[in-house]
Design a protein around this motif. Structure first.
Motif, PDB file in Angstrom:
ATOM      1  N   ASN A  60       0.831  -1.200   0.000  1.00 15.70           N
ATOM      2  CA  ASN A  60       0.000   0.000   0.000  1.00 15.70           C
ATOM      3  C   ASN A  60       0.866   1.251   0.000  1.00 15.70           C
ATOM      4  N   LEU A  61       0.276   2.356  -0.456  1.00 12.52           N
ATOM      5  CA  LEU A  61       0.976   3.631  -0.488  1.00 12.52           C
ATOM      6  C   LEU A  61       1.456   4.042   0.889  1.00 12.52           C
ATOM      7  N   GLN A  62       0.674   3.704   1.922  1.00 12.07           N
ATOM      8  CA  GLN A  62       1.020   4.104   3.286  1.00 12.07           C
ATOM      9  C   GLN A  62       2.284   3.432   3.792  1.00 12.07           C
ATOM     10  N   ASP A  63       2.737   2.377   3.119  1.00 14.43           N
ATOM     11  CA  ASP A  63       3.915   1.643   3.559  1.00 14.43           C
ATOM     12  C   ASP A  63       5.218   2.217   3.024  1.00 14.43           C
ATOM     13  N   PHE A  64       5.127   3.233   2.154  1.00 16.21           N
ATOM     14  CA  PHE A  64       6.331   3.906   1.675  1.00 16.21           C
ATOM     15  C   PHE A  64       6.775   4.948   2.694  1.00 16.21           C
ATOM     16  N   PRO A  65       8.051   5.329   2.686  1.00 13.26           N
ATOM     17  CA  PRO A  65       8.518   6.360   3.624  1.00 13.26           C
ATOM     18  C   PRO A  65       7.771   7.682   3.452  1.00 13.26           C
ATOM     19  N   ALA A  82      22.070   6.811  -0.926  1.00 12.79           N
ATOM     20  CA  ALA A  82      21.832   5.658  -0.072  1.00 12.79           C
ATOM     21  C   ALA A  82      20.616   4.903  -0.582  1.00 12.79           C
ATOM     22  N   THR A  83      20.457   3.695  -0.061  1.00 19.45           N
ATOM     23  CA  THR A  83      19.263   2.910  -0.349  1.00 19.45           C
ATOM     24  C   THR A  83      18.501   2.684   0.950  1.00 19.45           C
ATOM     25  N   ILE A  84      17.183   2.740   0.871  1.00 20.07           N
ATOM     26  CA  ILE A  84      16.306   2.564   2.029  1.00 20.07           C
ATOM     27  C   ILE A  84      15.820   1.124   2.038  1.00 20.07           C
ATOM     28  N   HIS A  85      16.065   0.429   3.168  1.00 19.96           N
ATOM     29  CA  HIS A  85      15.727  -0.989   3.263  1.00 19.96           C
ATOM     30  C   HIS A  85      14.513  -1.250   4.150  1.00 19.96           C
ATOM     31  N   ALA A  86      14.196  -0.341   5.060  1.00 17.03           N
ATOM     32  CA  ALA A  86      13.064  -0.559   5.960  1.00 17.03           C
ATOM     33  C   ALA A  86      12.670   0.754   6.628  1.00 17.03           C
ATOM     34  N   ILE A  87      11.468   0.781   7.168  1.00 15.17           N
ATOM     35  CA  ILE A  87      10.961   1.904   7.959  1.00 15.17           C
ATOM     36  C   ILE A  87      10.809   1.428   9.394  1.00 15.17           C
ATOM     37  N   LEU A  98      -7.194   8.838   0.018  1.00 20.46           N
ATOM     38  CA  LEU A  98      -7.233   9.135  -1.403  1.00 20.46           C
ATOM     39  C   LEU A  98      -8.375   8.340  -2.014  1.00 20.46           C
ATOM     40  N   VAL A  99      -9.262   9.013  -2.706  1.00 24.24           N
ATOM     41  CA  VAL A  99     -10.418   8.354  -3.274  1.00 24.24           C
ATOM     42  C   VAL A  99     -10.238   8.236  -4.775  1.00 24.24           C
ATOM     43  N   GLY A 100     -10.178   7.000  -5.252  1.00 23.57           N
ATOM     44  CA  GLY A 100     -10.070   6.752  -6.684  1.00 23.57           C
ATOM     45  C   GLY A 100     -10.861   5.508  -6.972  1.00 23.57           C
ATOM     46  N   GLY A 101     -10.211   4.539  -7.602  1.00 23.94           N
ATOM     47  CA  GLY A 101     -10.872   3.265  -7.802  1.00 23.94           C
ATOM     48  C   GLY A 101     -11.124   2.588  -6.468  1.00 23.94           C
ATOM     49  N   ALA A 102     -10.252   2.833  -5.509  1.00 24.88           N
ATOM     50  CA  ALA A 102     -10.424   2.304  -4.151  1.00 24.88           C
ATOM     51  C   ALA A 102      -9.912   3.350  -3.179  1.00 24.88           C
ATOM     52  N   THR A 103     -10.427   3.321  -1.969  1.00 17.79           N
ATOM     53  CA  THR A 103      -9.974   4.265  -0.960  1.00 17.79           C
ATOM     54  C   THR A 103      -8.646   3.796  -0.398  1.00 17.79           C
ATOM     55  N   GLU A 104      -7.645   4.661  -0.440  1.00 18.77           N
ATOM     56  CA  GLU A 104      -6.312   4.315   0.030  1.00 18.77           C
ATOM     57  C   GLU A 104      -5.789   5.426   0.927  1.00 18.77           C
ATOM     58  N   GLU A 105      -4.983   5.050   1.895  1.00 20.67           N
ATOM     59  CA  GLU A 105      -4.432   6.002   2.855  1.00 20.67           C
ATOM     60  C   GLU A 105      -3.111   6.549   2.349  1.00 20.67           C
ATOM     61  N   GLN A 106      -2.958   7.876   2.425  1.00 21.51           N
ATOM     62  CA  GLN A 106      -1.687   8.518   2.126  1.00 21.51           C
ATOM     63  C   GLN A 106      -1.155   9.129   3.412  1.00 21.51           C
ATOM     64  N   VAL A 107       0.044   8.723   3.814  1.00 20.83           N
ATOM     65  CA  VAL A 107       0.652   9.250   5.032  1.00 20.83           C
ATOM     66  C   VAL A 107       1.280  10.599   4.720  1.00 20.83           C
ATOM     67  N   ILE A 108       0.940  11.610   5.502  1.00 23.10           N
ATOM     68  CA  ILE A 108       1.432  12.970   5.290  1.00 23.10           C
ATOM     69  C   ILE A 108       2.691  13.245   6.105  1.00 23.10           C
ATOM     70  N   ALA A 109       2.701  12.854   7.362  1.00 23.03           N
ATOM     71  CA  ALA A 109       3.849  13.086   8.241  1.00 23.03           C
ATOM     72  C   ALA A 109       3.785  12.107   9.399  1.00 23.03           C
ATOM     73  N   THR A 110       4.958  11.758   9.936  1.00 23.28           N
ATOM     74  CA  THR A 110       5.002  10.776  11.016  1.00 23.28           C
ATOM     75  C   THR A 110       5.905  11.247  12.145  1.00 23.28           C
ATOM     76  N   ASN A 111       5.769  10.562  13.275  1.00 20.93           N
ATOM     77  CA  ASN A 111       6.638  10.784  14.444  1.00 20.93           C
ATOM     78  C   ASN A 111       6.635  12.240  14.894  1.00 20.93           C
ATOM     79  N   VAL A 112       5.441  12.837  14.896  1.00 20.24           N
ATOM     80  CA  VAL A 112       5.255  14.210  15.350  1.00 20.24           C
ATOM     81  C   VAL A 112       4.895  14.187  16.834  1.00 20.24           C
ATOM     82  N   ASP A 113       5.579  15.001  17.631  1.00 18.21           N
ATOM     83  CA  ASP A 113       5.280  15.088  19.063  1.00 18.21           C
ATOM     84  C   ASP A 113       4.140  16.062  19.343  1.00 18.21           C
ATOM     85  N   THR A 114       4.218  17.233  18.731  1.00 19.74           N
ATOM     86  CA  THR A 114       3.223  18.290  18.946  1.00 19.74           C
ATOM     87  C   THR A 114       2.776  18.836  17.606  1.00 19.74           C
TER      88      THR A 114
END
Length: 248
Positions: A60-65, A82-87, A98-114
């Motif tokens: 899924n799209l959400q699994d990309f960095p 460099a090459t990215i091997h894991a998150i 994201l609404v298209g042929g199917a509803t999919e989650e797009q991650v905007i930002a992660t590991n935010v404290d505030t």
């Protein structure tokens, strides 16, 4: 760069232990482009791409960095790539559907404290919008702080603050004027070394102006809002992890 000052903690170090002895290194995603990423590493900034194996295994799209992710990388000898091997596991996550042929989650930002929920105290002041942003913040796992910008344009600041308090019980509320450099000191308790802060708000509320003031230079372009409705013009069109001067 000192990764501890960029948010590296025991939480991420524990997850990284399985990679530590295999020639890998940790890095944080600063910008996510279409096919590549700008990373912050102990050795400075570096560009990277995910490996073919990573791309093949992602479902899924959400699994990309995404911006804010801590990733496991291997640097290429003699090159600034460099090459990215894991998150590494995420502590918090902002996403949208994201609404298209199917509803999919797009991650905007992660590991935010505030998250600073920025609202303008001009013609675009909207309590319902603040409520929606509060829901997004609570669902993300980050701690919300409501920032009421353009206080210099507000004719009844006390009434506006009272109205926000009624829908956001217990949430800190900070009125300020970024353009006039007034009230910004109240944000400092949330801007400590190792802390990650996101700014969330509609176009034109002053997110770029606040960022410029906190950073100390004009890294984000700004434009006047429309006179007719105080709405912005979508000047800033990408997401970026920006270290403050004290963390580099």
């Amino acid at each position: 760069m000192n990764l501890d000052l960029l948010g590296w903690s025991n939480f991420f170090a524990y997850s990284f232990d399985t990679y530590r002895n295999d020639g890998f290194a940790p890095a944080r995603v600063a910008i996510a482009y279409r096919e590549s990423y700008l990373l912050y590493t102990n050795a400075g900034e570096i560009y990277a791409e995910v490996t073919g194996k990573f791309r093949h295994q992602v479902r899924n799209l959400q699994d990309f960095p995404a911006v804010g992710d801590w990733v496991v990388i291997r640097t290429q000898t003699g090159e600034k790539r460099a090459t990215i091997h894991a998150i590494l596991p995420r502590r918090s996550k902002f996403s949208r559907k994201l609404v298209g042929g199917a509803t999919e989650e797009q991650v905007i930002a992660t590991n935010v404290d505030t998250v600073f929920l920025v609202s303008g105290l001009d013609g675009d002041f909207n309590l319902r919008r603040i409520e929606r942003y509060l829901i997004l913040a609570w669902e993300s796992g980050a701690n919300p702080v409501i920032v009421l910008n353009k206080a210099d344009l507000c004719t009844d600041l006390a009434s506006c603050i009272a109205a926000v308090e009624a829908i956001a019980i217990g949430v800190p509320i900070i009125p300020l004027s970024a353009a006039q450099q007034q009230g910004l000191d109240a944000l400092q308790p949330y801007l400590q070394s190792g802390q990650t802060v996101a700014l969330l708000g509609s176009s034109g509320v002053g997110k770029s102006t606040i960022t410029n003031q906190l950073k100390g230079d004009g890294i984000q372009a700004v434009q006047p809002v429309r006179a007719s409705d105080s709405r912005g013009r979508h000047t800033t069109t990408h997401r970026e992890l920006i270290p403050c001067q004290t963390v580099v």
